[in-house]
Enzyme design. Sequence first.
Site, short mmCIF file in Angstrom:
data_model
loop_
_atom_site.label_atom_id
_atom_site.label_comp_id
_atom_site.label_asym_id
_atom_site.label_seq_id
_atom_site.Cartn_x
_atom_site.Cartn_y
_atom_site.Cartn_z
N TRP A 53 0.83 -1.21 0.00
CA TRP A 53 0.00 0.00 0.00
C TRP A 53 0.86 1.26 0.00
O TRP A 53 0.48 2.26 -0.60
CB TRP A 53 -0.99 -0.01 1.16
CG TRP A 53 -2.04 -1.08 0.98
CD1 TRP A 53 -2.21 -2.19 1.75
CD2 TRP A 53 -3.03 -1.15 -0.05
NE1 TRP A 53 -3.25 -2.95 1.25
CE2 TRP A 53 -3.76 -2.34 0.15
CE3 TRP A 53 -3.35 -0.34 -1.14
CZ2 TRP A 53 -4.82 -2.74 -0.69
CZ3 TRP A 53 -4.40 -0.72 -1.99
CH2 TRP A 53 -5.11 -1.90 -1.74
N ASP A 95 -1.62 6.36 6.69
CA ASP A 95 -2.68 5.47 6.20
C ASP A 95 -2.90 4.42 7.29
O ASP A 95 -2.05 3.56 7.50
CB ASP A 95 -2.22 4.82 4.88
CG ASP A 95 -3.23 3.81 4.35
OD1 ASP A 95 -4.29 3.59 5.00
OD2 ASP A 95 -2.97 3.24 3.27
N LYS A 129 -12.20 -2.22 6.99
CA LYS A 129 -11.46 -3.22 7.77
C LYS A 129 -11.85 -3.16 9.25
O LYS A 129 -12.23 -4.16 9.81
CB LYS A 129 -9.96 -3.03 7.58
CG LYS A 129 -9.50 -3.65 6.27
CD LYS A 129 -8.64 -2.77 5.44
CE LYS A 129 -8.43 -3.36 4.05
NZ LYS A 129 -7.71 -2.45 3.17
#
Length: 364
Positions: free
Chosen positions: A105, A175, A199
């Site tokens: 990511w 993030d 999530k």
Amino acid sequence: MSNQKSVYNFNAGPSALPREVLEKAQSELVDFKESGMSIMEMSHRSATYEEVHNQAINRLRSLFSIPENYEVLFLQGGASLQFAMIPMNFLSAGKKASYIMSGAWSDKALKEAKTIGEVYEAASTKGTNYNRVPSTEEITFDEQDAYVHITSNNTIFGTQFQEFPDTGNIPLIADMSSDILSRPVDVSKFGMIYAGAQKNLGPSGVTVAIIRKDLLENANSSIPTILKYSTHASNNSLYNTPPSFGIYMLGEVLGWMEQQGGLDKIAKNNEEKANLIYNVIDNSNGFYTGHAEKDSRSLMNITFRVADEQLEKQFLQEAKEAGFVGLNGHRSVGGCRASAYNAVPYAACEALKQFMVDFQAKHK
Ligand SMILES: *Cc1c(COP(=O)(O)O)cnc(C)c1O
């Protein structure tokens, strides 16, 4: 309900939601608070919706101890849109942004930022297939940088930062898609924190952004209105139609988290859950091997391999038959991954632990 298939949900995202929240949503679905309609069917300008919207914001502020000088925004486009919006808003001409590379990511975040401006790597553990996070000593940045970007939990590789670098006056942007609200964090150390909801916070479709207000004042103004954080901040995230059902669900998940006892309690639960599985790995004499180095281990995503490839296939197949869902590792890493987010019950982790112990006993 009684004929519902019983599964242990270890999906990486979208992932398990608290059963209580789903049942409450079900009970309110058709007739929300005697309005005669679903929350999905009403105006996002109505008082009823506004209460839901503001309650979600307030719960997030209180659970995460977000200081007054931060905006809390609900956006769309997932964490992936943030990869672009962050440099668009904060990477001004003549400045550079620094990216700490700790997984797939962060790779994507960096790649997207490159299309907007000048960026460089502050540190990287790609050389060892991202099996650990960079230590704070390895991280370099410049006093002139626009910001430093970090991925707090690496969903695919199963690593997590236990401490964050002190970037002084340079905004640290994190993030936290896969570990937000899984543990207490000192929000005041960050310029911005963002996360896709799917999530740890709720269903997909909502992205949370927590941004220090002074950053908004100095942000680039020459970008489209919808992509400016300040647009959403000055409209209480109601500039255009928000993902109202997702925000309602997010608010309910946060309410559930309050009932669990808040972040200290949730962090403790998460540690106990993950340790059930890490202990099996560590006591297996090499039958199971973890991908992450011990001091980088994630409490959210537990990545491991089974001794040989044939056995690993069999492990995943038998696990599936036993009702475990989502244990296949990400296609870029292979192996196995158990995602034990906040809403995954202790009992599910205990069942996985037992399954792993039994599987080893049968096959060693
Ligand atoms: C899942 C994930 C993303 C991508 O989120 P989308 O909402 O699908 O854009 C980004 N970063 C991290 C750390 C993730 O776990």
